[in-house]
Write a protein that holds these residues in place. Structure first.
Motif, PDB file in Angstrom:
ATOM      1  N   ARG A 260      55.108  -1.898   0.761  1.00 27.63           N
ATOM      2  CA  ARG A 260      56.203  -1.494  -0.121  1.00 27.63           C
ATOM      3  C   ARG A 260      56.667  -0.068   0.168  1.00 27.63           C
ATOM      4  N   ARG A 261      55.732   0.811   0.543  1.00 22.57           N
ATOM      5  CA  ARG A 261      56.083   2.206   0.811  1.00 22.57           C
ATOM      6  C   ARG A 261      56.731   2.405   2.165  1.00 22.57           C
ATOM      7  N   SER A 262      56.546   1.457   3.077  1.00 27.70           N
ATOM      8  CA  SER A 262      56.930   1.692   4.469  1.00 27.70           C
ATOM      9  C   SER A 262      58.423   1.927   4.652  1.00 27.70           C
ATOM     10  N   GLY A 263      59.248   1.223   3.883  1.00 32.61           N
ATOM     11  CA  GLY A 263      60.686   1.362   4.025  1.00 32.61           C
ATOM     12  C   GLY A 263      61.275   0.604   5.202  1.00 32.61           C
ATOM     13  N   ARG A 264      60.446   0.043   6.057  1.00 33.53           N
ATOM     14  CA  ARG A 264      60.956  -0.678   7.226  1.00 33.53           C
ATOM     15  C   ARG A 264      60.426  -2.114   7.301  1.00 33.53           C
ATOM     16  N   LEU A 265      59.543  -2.480   6.370  1.00 36.73           N
ATOM     17  CA  LEU A 265      58.999  -3.828   6.353  1.00 36.73           C
ATOM     18  C   LEU A 265      59.655  -4.639   5.239  1.00 36.73           C
TER      19      LEU A 265
END
Length: 242
Positions: A215-220
């Protein structure tokens, strides 16, 4: 039984019972039949037991682990040459047995009245080939692929079995591979849609760590992933949890 052992390379007595004799009237009857057939196969030189005993995902009492003997391999594969390998490491063996545990569970899932069919692919049949960003050949290597058909839906999953031996960045890197495969369009062209990716962990804390990191990744693609433990996987497969 020989084909099941060949498919997973290593299986416990209990796993073979789950695969081959689950329809017996009682567990005791199924257990007796499994042991009797294995004794005959071992006596005929078709299977042999590993000296080590080890648990899988549902690690309870230690169990005998079986593999094909050379004669069993010839019976399954004919005269096709098989690559020789040394004794498996404990880490590899634990993972193989954990994947087999999930396969047994998926087969049991078919007993649910609403389920019409459960089809499972074990690696390397579960692997997918695609091209990377610069056209280089790449392989996505899920532990399992499952297609669960009910009267109303067809649910498809790539399944990753984690035993806590990989770092969180490694798990995120595997998620990145799924994103690349998603962007390639290969699976969509093959089957009309892209499966969910189901991560199976031994502890809910480890599942929560990966879920939060995705959720934190911003790219997944957060909606692509599901997370489960041995205790919750049936609920997740039924759509009752994420």
């Amino acid at each position: 039984m020989l084909r099941r052992v060949a498919e997973h390379r290593y299986l416990t007595t209990h796993q073979l019972q789950g695969f081959c004799f689950a329809e017996h009237a009682s567990d005791a009857s199924a257990s007796r039949t499994t042991r009797r057939v294995l004794a005959r196969l071992e006596g005929d030189g078709l299977v042999r037991a590993l000296e080590r005993r080890i648990g899988g995902v549902h690690a309870g009492s230690q169990a005998t682990i079986w593999q094909l003997a050379p004669a069993g391999s010839r019976l399954v594969y004919g005269e096709e040459k098989r690559r020789r390998s040394g004794p498996p490491s404990d880490r590899f063996l634990r993972h193989q047995l954990a994947v087999a545990d999930v396969h047994v569970l998926l087969q049991q899932h078919q007993r649910i009245e609403a389920i019409e069919q459960v089809a499972v692919e074990v690696e390397p049949a579960s692997w997918r080939r695609y091209q990377g960003p610069t056209g280089e050949p790449r392989w996505l290597q899920p532990d399992l692929f499952a297609e669960i058909t009910s009267s109303d839906f067809v649910d498809r999953y790539f399944i990753e079995v984690d035993l806590g031996t990989e770092s969180l960045p490694t798990l995120l890197g595997k998620c990145e591979q799924y994103e690349q495969y998603l962007k390639s369009g290969v699976e969509q062209a093959r089957s009309g849609g892209f499966p969910l990716v189901l991560w199976l962990f031994l502890s809910p804390e480890r599942a929560d760590r990966l879920k939060a990191a995705v959720r934190r990744s911003g790219r997944l693609t957060n909606s692509l992933y599901r997370y489960a433990t041995p205790e919750t996987i049936t609920q997740v497969l039924a759509g009752g949890g994420v």
